[in-house]
Every structure is written in C-alpha cells, then in structure tokens.
Design an enzyme around this catalytic site. Structure first.
Site, PDB file in Angstrom:
ATOM      1  N   ILE A  79       0.853  -1.186   0.000  1.00 23.20           N
ATOM      2  CA  ILE A  79       0.000   0.000   0.000  1.00 23.20           C
ATOM      3  C   ILE A  79       0.891   1.239   0.000  1.00 23.20           C
ATOM      4  CG2 ILE A  79      -1.833   1.285   1.197  1.00 23.20           C
ATOM      5  CD1 ILE A  79      -2.674  -1.291   2.558  1.00 23.20           C
ATOM      6  N   THR A  80       0.780   2.065  -1.028  1.00 20.88           N
ATOM      7  CA  THR A  80       1.565   3.298  -1.038  1.00 20.88           C
ATOM      8  C   THR A  80       0.872   4.336  -0.162  1.00 20.88           C
ATOM      9  OG1 THR A  80       0.465   4.318  -2.957  1.00 20.88           O
ATOM     10  CG2 THR A  80       2.286   2.821  -3.432  1.00 20.88           C
ATOM     11  N   GLY A  81       1.670   5.178   0.470  1.00 21.77           N
ATOM     12  CA  GLY A  81       1.104   6.227   1.324  1.00 21.77           C
ATOM     13  C   GLY A  81       0.303   5.657   2.479  1.00 21.77           C
ATOM     14  N   ALA A  82       0.858   4.637   3.123  1.00 20.07           N
ATOM     15  CA  ALA A  82       0.144   3.992   4.234  1.00 20.07           C
ATOM     16  C   ALA A  82       0.458   4.665   5.564  1.00 20.07           C
ATOM     17  CB  ALA A  82       0.492   2.512   4.285  1.00 20.07           C
ATOM     18  N   SER A  84      -0.676   7.563   6.586  1.00 20.36           N
ATOM     19  CA  SER A  84      -1.769   8.367   7.145  1.00 20.36           C
ATOM     20  C   SER A  84      -3.059   8.118   6.375  1.00 20.36           C
ATOM     21  CB  SER A  84      -1.423   9.872   7.108  1.00 20.36           C
ATOM     22  OG  SER A  84      -1.561  10.384   5.806  1.00 20.36           O
ATOM     23  N   GLY A  85      -4.134   8.684   6.893  1.00 23.99           N
ATOM     24  CA  GLY A  85      -5.403   8.704   6.181  1.00 23.99           C
ATOM     25  C   GLY A  85      -5.906   7.348   5.718  1.00 23.99           C
ATOM     26  N   TYR A 262      -4.576  18.241  -9.346  1.00 30.89           N
ATOM     27  CA  TYR A 262      -4.935  17.064  -8.545  1.00 30.89           C
ATOM     28  C   TYR A 262      -6.076  16.293  -9.210  1.00 30.89           C
ATOM     29  CZ  TYR A 262      -7.150  14.277  -4.892  1.00 30.89           C
ATOM     30  OH  TYR A 262      -7.730  13.244  -4.191  1.00 30.89           O
TER      31      TYR A 262
HETATM   32  P1  NDP Z   1      -3.361  11.668   3.218  1.00 32.70           P
HETATM   33  O1  NDP Z   1      -2.633  12.933   2.955  1.00 32.70           O
HETATM   34  O2  NDP Z   1      -3.786  11.360   4.604  1.00 32.70           O
HETATM   35  O3  NDP Z   1      -2.504  10.447   2.696  1.00 32.70           O
HETATM   36  C1  NDP Z   1      -1.715  10.543   1.566  1.00 32.70           C
HETATM   37  C2  NDP Z   1      -0.530   9.632   1.716  1.00 32.70           C
HETATM   38  O4  NDP Z   1       0.281   9.749   0.544  1.00 32.70           O
HETATM   39  C3  NDP Z   1       0.363   9.977   2.896  1.00 32.70           C
HETATM   40  O5  NDP Z   1       0.747   8.771   3.508  1.00 32.70           O
HETATM   41  C4  NDP Z   1       1.547  10.640   2.251  1.00 32.70           C
HETATM   42  O6  NDP Z   1       2.757  10.491   2.953  1.00 32.70           O
HETATM   43  C5  NDP Z   1       1.618   9.870   0.951  1.00 32.70           C
HETATM   44  N1  NDP Z   1       2.454  10.536  -0.027  1.00 32.70           N
HETATM   45  C6  NDP Z   1       2.350  11.796  -0.489  1.00 32.70           C
HETATM   46  N2  NDP Z   1       3.339  12.050  -1.334  1.00 32.70           N
HETATM   47  C7  NDP Z   1       4.089  10.933  -1.422  1.00 32.70           C
HETATM   48  C8  NDP Z   1       5.264  10.593  -2.117  1.00 32.70           C
HETATM   49  N3  NDP Z   1       5.908  11.460  -2.891  1.00 32.70           N
HETATM   50  N4  NDP Z   1       5.749   9.345  -1.979  1.00 32.70           N
HETATM   51  C9  NDP Z   1       5.140   8.462  -1.168  1.00 32.70           C
HETATM   52  N5  NDP Z   1       4.043   8.732  -0.473  1.00 32.70           N
HETATM   53  C10 NDP Z   1       3.532   9.960  -0.592  1.00 32.70           C
HETATM   54  O7  NDP Z   1      -4.626  11.685   2.219  1.00 32.70           O
HETATM   55  P2  NDP Z   1      -5.810  10.628   1.988  1.00 32.70           P
HETATM   56  O8  NDP Z   1      -5.664   9.474   2.873  1.00 32.70           O
HETATM   57  O9  NDP Z   1      -7.050  11.384   1.975  1.00 32.70           O
HETATM   58  O10 NDP Z   1      -5.517  10.203   0.486  1.00 32.70           O
HETATM   59  C11 NDP Z   1      -5.349   8.870   0.104  1.00 32.70           C
HETATM   60  C12 NDP Z   1      -5.945   8.647  -1.273  1.00 32.70           C
HETATM   61  O11 NDP Z   1      -7.342   8.844  -1.216  1.00 32.70           O
HETATM   62  C13 NDP Z   1      -5.427   9.595  -2.339  1.00 32.70           C
HETATM   63  O12 NDP Z   1      -5.227   8.857  -3.522  1.00 32.70           O
HETATM   64  C14 NDP Z   1      -6.589  10.557  -2.539  1.00 32.70           C
HETATM   65  O13 NDP Z   1      -6.586  11.077  -3.823  1.00 32.70           O
HETATM   66  C15 NDP Z   1      -7.748   9.639  -2.307  1.00 32.70           C
HETATM   67  N6  NDP Z   1      -9.018  10.255  -2.002  1.00 32.70           N
HETATM   68  C16 NDP Z   1      -9.175  10.980  -0.844  1.00 32.70           C
HETATM   69  C17 NDP Z   1     -10.398  11.547  -0.552  1.00 32.70           C
HETATM   70  C18 NDP Z   1     -10.621  12.342   0.673  1.00 32.70           C
HETATM   71  O14 NDP Z   1     -11.721  12.848   0.826  1.00 32.70           O
HETATM   72  N7  NDP Z   1      -9.642  12.478   1.566  1.00 32.70           N
HETATM   73  C19 NDP Z   1     -11.529  11.372  -1.447  1.00 32.70           C
HETATM   74  C20 NDP Z   1     -11.254  10.601  -2.628  1.00 32.70           C
HETATM   75  C21 NDP Z   1     -10.042  10.058  -2.864  1.00 32.70           C
HETATM   76  P3  NDP Z   1       3.137  11.397   4.231  1.00 32.70           P
HETATM   77  O15 NDP Z   1       2.386  10.788   5.369  1.00 32.70           O
HETATM   78  O16 NDP Z   1       4.596  11.209   4.326  1.00 32.70           O
HETATM   79  O17 NDP Z   1       2.716  12.780   3.924  1.00 32.70           O
HETATM   80 MG1  PMR Z   2     -16.649  19.007  -2.610  1.00 29.34          MG
HETATM   81  C1  PMR Z   2     -22.395  15.748  -3.131  1.00 29.34           C
HETATM   82  C2  PMR Z   2     -21.615  16.721  -3.085  1.00 29.34           C
HETATM   83  C3  PMR Z   2     -20.163  16.741  -2.860  1.00 29.34           C
HETATM   84  C4  PMR Z   2     -19.264  15.723  -2.608  1.00 29.34           C
HETATM   85  C5  PMR Z   2     -19.548  14.248  -2.446  1.00 29.34           C
HETATM   86  C6  PMR Z   2     -17.977  16.308  -2.510  1.00 29.34           C
HETATM   87  C7  PMR Z   2     -16.790  15.603  -2.307  1.00 29.34           C
HETATM   88  N1  PMR Z   2     -18.100  17.670  -2.686  1.00 29.34           N
HETATM   89  C8  PMR Z   2     -19.443  17.958  -2.901  1.00 29.34           C
HETATM   90  C9  PMR Z   2     -20.003  19.209  -3.140  1.00 29.34           C
HETATM   91  C10 PMR Z   2     -19.342  20.434  -3.052  1.00 29.34           C
HETATM   92  N2  PMR Z   2     -18.024  20.589  -2.806  1.00 29.34           N
HETATM   93  C11 PMR Z   2     -19.944  21.727  -3.237  1.00 29.34           C
HETATM   94  C12 PMR Z   2     -21.404  21.961  -3.530  1.00 29.34           C
HETATM   95  C13 PMR Z   2     -18.947  22.663  -3.090  1.00 29.34           C
HETATM   96  C14 PMR Z   2     -19.056  24.134  -3.215  1.00 29.34           C
HETATM   97  C15 PMR Z   2     -19.257  24.755  -1.921  1.00 29.34           C
HETATM   98  C16 PMR Z   2     -17.736  21.922  -2.807  1.00 29.34           C
HETATM   99  C17 PMR Z   2     -16.499  22.531  -2.594  1.00 29.34           C
HETATM  100  C18 PMR Z   2     -15.327  21.802  -2.438  1.00 29.34           C
HETATM  101  C19 PMR Z   2     -13.989  22.324  -2.313  1.00 29.34           C
HETATM  102  C20 PMR Z   2     -13.565  23.746  -2.286  1.00 29.34           C
HETATM  103  N3  PMR Z   2     -15.248  20.406  -2.419  1.00 29.34           N
HETATM  104  C21 PMR Z   2     -13.957  20.076  -2.311  1.00 29.34           C
HETATM  105  C22 PMR Z   2     -13.173  21.219  -2.235  1.00 29.34           C
HETATM  106  C23 PMR Z   2     -11.821  20.787  -2.132  1.00 29.34           C
HETATM  107  O1  PMR Z   2     -10.815  21.470  -2.031  1.00 29.34           O
HETATM  108  C24 PMR Z   2     -11.790  19.293  -2.222  1.00 29.34           C
HETATM  109  C25 PMR Z   2     -11.173  18.925  -3.523  1.00 29.34           C
HETATM  110  O2  PMR Z   2     -11.645  19.229  -4.563  1.00 29.34           O
HETATM  111  O3  PMR Z   2     -10.060  18.255  -3.497  1.00 29.34           O
HETATM  112  C26 PMR Z   2      -9.577  17.953  -4.788  1.00 29.34           C
HETATM  113  C27 PMR Z   2     -13.233  18.880  -2.237  1.00 29.34           C
HETATM  114  C28 PMR Z   2     -13.869  17.649  -2.225  1.00 29.34           C
HETATM  115  N4  PMR Z   2     -15.234  17.503  -2.350  1.00 29.34           N
HETATM  116  C29 PMR Z   2     -15.552  16.171  -2.262  1.00 29.34           C
HETATM  117  C30 PMR Z   2     -14.344  15.434  -2.078  1.00 29.34           C
HETATM  118  C31 PMR Z   2     -14.261  13.942  -1.959  1.00 29.34           C
HETATM  119  C32 PMR Z   2     -13.317  16.337  -2.051  1.00 29.34           C
HETATM  120  C33 PMR Z   2     -11.865  16.012  -1.808  1.00 29.34           C
HETATM  121  C34 PMR Z   2     -10.988  15.063  -2.145  1.00 29.34           C
HETATM  122  C35 PMR Z   2     -10.860  14.287  -3.413  1.00 29.34           C
HETATM  123  O4  PMR Z   2     -11.643  14.310  -4.305  1.00 29.34           O
HETATM  124  O5  PMR Z   2      -9.955  13.553  -3.503  1.00 29.34           O
END
Ligand code: NDP
Ligand code: PMR
Ligand code: LMG
Length: 387
Positions: A79-82, A84-85, A262
């Site tokens: 698992i890459t990036g394990a 955190s999160g 991103y």
């Molecule tokens: P986190 O920031 O908690 O986790 C990201 C992880 O990636 C960390 O472990 C970080 O390491 C690692 N990482 C970043 N850069 C590198 C690098 N150069 N080499 C190796 N590892 C690296 O974020 P999330 O857990 O939220 O994100 C995990 C995945 O989920 C991502 O693919 C994200 O796009 C996806 N995702 C997240 C959503 C959300 O709402 N959070 C929604 C949809 C998808 P370090 O701990 O050292 O910083």
């Molecule tokens: Mg979003 C059903 C509505 C929905 C969902 C599931 C997400 C997920 N977001 C929704 C709606 C909205 N967002 C709306 C209406 C707004 C305007 C207010 C909004 C705004 C917003 C911002 C500024 N949302 C965001 C941001 C971010 O900076 C995040 C992002 O785009 O990261 C790339 C984000 C996100 N919204 C999500 C999810 C899952 C994210 C973050 C992470 C990701 O996609 O990986």
C-alpha cells in the site's frame, strides 16, 4: 438526485452481487479456508530482504489440510502512502484480519512506524519500505528492494497522493514533472508497470491492482462540477513533460492550478486502471479496480488548504452533502476492494451508497475515454523511461 450526486447510472444500481458473476465468486471464494498460522518472516525494515526469502517457496494454497480444509497463506499487499489517512486505515483493517501482511510503501519511514504503532498494528503484520513517488529513481529502488525481499506480490494498492489547492506556482518532482500529476499518476504508473510481473508470478488465488480514484475527477457528478473542473484537453502539456520548460505544467497545456492538477491526476489514475484492464486482465487474471471511498474530509490530504476550509469542510460534508466518511469506514471500503471475494470483477470503479453497500459506479465521459487512456499510457511510458 442521489444518483446524480454519486454519478451512478440507473442500470448500475447496486444488486446483491455487485455485478459479480457466480463463476467469479466460486473461483475466488476462499474466505472460508482455514488460515494456517505461520510465523511471519519479515522484520519491519527494508533490510528484511534476506530473511524473507523462504516465503517465495510457500504456495498460496497449501496442500496440507487442517480438518480437511485447504489452507491459504497470508496475502502480501503493498500500500503506497500507508503512513496516514486512507492508506493507514486500510493497512490496519487488513492487518487485523490476520490474513494479510502489509508492506507500507512510504516516503517517511519514521512517520510510518509511528503511525503503525499508534494504530495498534501488530509488529509482525507489516513491513515498512521506503518509497518516494516523486522520484522515479526511488520508485525503481523500491521495486528492486521489494523483489530482493523475496515476498510474492499479491495485491498492489496505489493510494498515495498530494493535493496543492493553494499553490500559486507549480512545484516539481525530482524528474521535473509537476508535483501532483508526477506523484499521483506518473510515480504510480512506473511502480505498477514494474511490479506487474511480480503479480503475474504470484500464485495467490485473487490478485489485484487497485488505483484510488475520486468523485472530484468525474464531471458527471455535482462534486466534479465544483471549479476548477478536471480536463485533460488534448494532453499537450503531458506530451511536453509538465515541466514549464517545453510545455505547461498542466496536462491540458493551461495555466497552473493546483486543485485542477490534482483532479486531472485522479482522471489519469482512473484511466490507467482501465487501460491495465484492457491490456492485461484476460491474460493474467489480475483484477484491476479503482474506487471513490467517500469524502474522508479529515485526512492529511487537505493539509495545505486554508485553515477556514479545514474547519468547515468536515461539517459541510457531514451535514450538507452527506458524503462524509470516517477514515476507519473508508479503510474498510478499500480493504474490501483488496480482499472481498465478491469484488473480483475487473475494470470497475467502485463506490458505496449511504448504507455503505458497494456498487459499480459510472465514470465521466473523459474518465472512461478509451482512446485518451491509450494516449496517456503511451505518453506516460515515455516520461517514465519505459519507451
Ligand atoms: P493523506 O494525505 O492522509 O494520505 C496521503 C498519503 O500519501 C500519505 O501517507 C503521504 O505520505 C503519501 N504521499 C504523499 N506524497 C508521497 C510521495 N511522494 N511518496 C510516497 N508517499 C507519498 O490523504 P488521503 O488518505 O485522503 O488520500 C489517500 C488517497 O485517497 C489519495 O489517492 C486521494 O486522492 C484519495 N481520495 C481521498 C479523498 C478524501 O476525501 N480524503 C476522497 C477521494 C479520494 P506522508 O504521510 O509522508 O505525507
Ligand atoms: Mg466538494 C455531493 C456533493 C459533494 C461531494 C460528495 C464532494 C466531495 N463535494 C461535494 C459538493 C461540493 N463541494 C460543493 C457543492 C462545493 C461548493 C461549496 C464543494 C467545494 C469543495 C472544495 C472547495 N469540495 C472540495 C473542495 C476541495 O478542495 C476538495 C477537492 O476538490 O479536493 C480535490 C473537495 C472535495 N469535495 C468532495 C471530495 C471527496 C473532495 C476532496 C478530495 C478528493 O476528491 O480527492
Ligand atoms: C477553488 O475554489 C479555488 O479557486 C482553488 O484554488 C482551489 O482551492 C479549489 O477545489 C479547491 O477551490 C472552488 C470553490 C471555492 O469555489 C466554489 O466552490 C464556488 C462555488 C461554485 C458552486 C459550484 C457548484 C457546482 C454546482 C454545479 C452543478 C452543475 C451541474 C451541471 C451538470 C448538469 C447536468 C444536468 O469555494 C470555497 O472555497 C468555499 C468553501 C467550501 C467549503 C465548504 C464550505 C462550507 C460552507 C458551509 C458551512 C457549513 C458548516 C457546517 C454546518 C453544520 C450544520 C449543522
């Protein structure tokens, strides 16, 4: 309305079997096999190499029987990036089953070690190996170290990502690619290309390559329509190397925007999964999958966002969009994609409904464009030095 929010089509509404054929299920329904308890090799550092050699000779399904049942060795999942999160929560969920050895591929060894400890992961359930996806040399080094460890590779999860929503200027990987696409897409692209052979060689019954996607890269959803929207255009920036010398830092050749970069990288992740599926599923039997685990609004992904955003984003997702999911729940979802016998269908982008049941989701037109997937594959091959 719900279907619009999640991007699912009426036809893909979740069925009990999540679209998995009975034949697929029968083939991989090994969950009832008794696990033979065996001493795990593997210290927690990358120097585990030599000691782990013996694992190579361990067949996936042991012919020994325990009360007449076949036994399955522990699966090995990278698992890459394990650290955190989502990655950490998935590592923990899998380690707790006792059926998986987790290789935590992380850029910060100490952080990963502390994270594993504070998550309560048993020492013998994981190995930490160094991987910095923002350096192709580091990716190659990781692959060498992994191969030397002698462990079979059963599942690879490309999870790590960076998100730079407030950056005014691009930053770059060691190889000069814009950081988000360079890390999230190109680093993982090289990693999974180089590890495919290892997966082919594994005798594990259900081998999988999983690349984490997101709703925000899919413009067939509300979330995917929040500006800036993902758009890869004609790939001219990618063709030029994303370095701001020969080309723009953005895939579509436009001005730098960290949030867009991103989302573009996530589109590349989802397209790469599908191209892997088209090229390799039939020959290798490997399951290729992507997923949107839900909005995990509390993770480190938002570390570079402004404090007001970090404060408001979790309640906004919890109470308004209702898309919020805890790290623990999201970890269970990704763990299902790694090991659930019912999620073996290849080429699928998984999502979960409000009741936390998985379903096959529909990708946006761009994130399911086969011709674009092929072009990205070819361009990425050149950029990472495979072609
Ligand atoms: P986190 O920031 O908690 O986790 C990201 C992880 O990636 C960390 O472990 C970080 O390491 C690692 N990482 C970043 N850069 C590198 C690098 N150069 N080499 C190796 N590892 C690296 O974020 P999330 O857990 O939220 O994100 C995990 C995945 O989920 C991502 O693919 C994200 O796009 C996806 N995702 C997240 C959503 C959300 O709402 N959070 C929604 C949809 C998808 P370090 O701990 O050292 O910083
Ligand atoms: Mg979003 C059903 C509505 C929905 C969902 C599931 C997400 C997920 N977001 C929704 C709606 C909205 N967002 C709306 C209406 C707004 C305007 C207010 C909004 C705004 C917003 C911002 C500024 N949302 C965001 C941001 C971010 O900076 C995040 C992002 O785009 O990261 C790339 C984000 C996100 N919204 C999500 C999810 C899952 C994210 C973050 C992470 C990701 O996609 O990986
Ligand atoms: C960009 O701004 C930045 O420019 C960029 O730098 C980067 O940071 C990026 O994604 C990150 O954000 C985007 C955002 C900034 O702008 C907007 O969201 C503008 C609003 C535009 C609204 C678009 C809605 C989309 C609707 C499209 C639907 C069309 C469908 C078309 C398809 C049709 C098919 C039929 O905005 C912000 O930063 C705002 C911050 C938002 C974060 C959360 C705010 C919460 C506010 C509410 C507080 C709630 C508090 C909790 C309540 C608890 C209740 C008990």
């Amino acid at each position: 309305m719900l279907s619009f929010l999640q991007g699912k089509s009426a036809a893909s509404v979740n069925s009990g079997l999540f679209g998995v054929s009975l034949a697929d299920q029968a083939k991989t329904d090994y969950s009832s096999f008794a696990l033979k308890s065996k001493r795990e090799f593997g210290a927690r550092k990358s120097s585990v190499a030599v000691r782990a050699q013996a694992v190579v000779t361990t067949p996936a399904i042991n012919s020994d029987t325990v009360q007449g049942k076949k036994t399955l060795r522990k699966g090995n999942v990278v698992i890459t990036g394990a650290s955190s999160g989502l990655g950490l929560a998935t590592a923990k969920a899998l380690a707790e089953t006792g059926k998986w050895h987790v290789i935590m591929a992380c850029r910060d060894f100490l952080k990963a070690e502390k994270a594993a400890k504070s998550a309560g992961m048993a020492k013998e359930s994981y190995t930490i190996m160094h991987l910095d996806l923002a350096s192709l040399d580091s990716v190659r080094q990781f692959v060498d170290n992994f191969k030397r460890s002698g462990r079979p590779l059963d599942v690879l999860v490309c999870n790590a990502a960076v998100y730079q929503p407030t950056a005014k200027q691009p930053s770059f990987t060691a190889d000069g690619f814009e950081l988000s696409v360079g890390t999230n897409h190109l680093g993982h692209f090289l990693l999974s290309r180089l590890l495919l052979d290892d997966m082919k060689q594994s005798d594990y019954p259900s081998k999988r390559l999983i690349i984490v996607g997101s709703i925000t890269g899919n413009t067939n959803t509300l979330a995917g329509n929040v500006p800036p929207k993902a758009n890869l255009g004609d790939l001219r920036g990618l063709a030029g190397g994303l370095n701001e010398l020969n080309s723009s830092a953005m895939i579509d050749g436009g001005d730098f925007d960290g949030a867009k970069a991103y989302k573009d990288s996530k589109v590349c992740n989802m397209l790469t999964m599908q191209e892997f599926h088209r090229l390799y599923h039939e020959d290798t039997g490997i399951t290729f999958a992507s997923l949107y685990p839900g909005c995990i609004a509390t993770t480190g992904l938002f570390r570079e966002h402004i404090p007001l955003f970090r404060l408001l984003f979790p309640p906004f997702q919890k109470f308004i969009t209702k898309g919020f999911v805890s790290e623990e729940e999201a970890g269970k979802r990704l763990a299902q994609v790694v090991s659930d016998p019912s999620l073996t269908k290849s080429g699928v982008y998984w999502s979960w409904n409000q009741a936390s049941a998985s379903f096959e989701n529909q990708l946006s037109p761009e994130a399911s464009d086969a011709a674009k997937a092929r072009k990205i594959w070819k361009l990425s091959d050149k950029l990472v030095g495979l072609a």
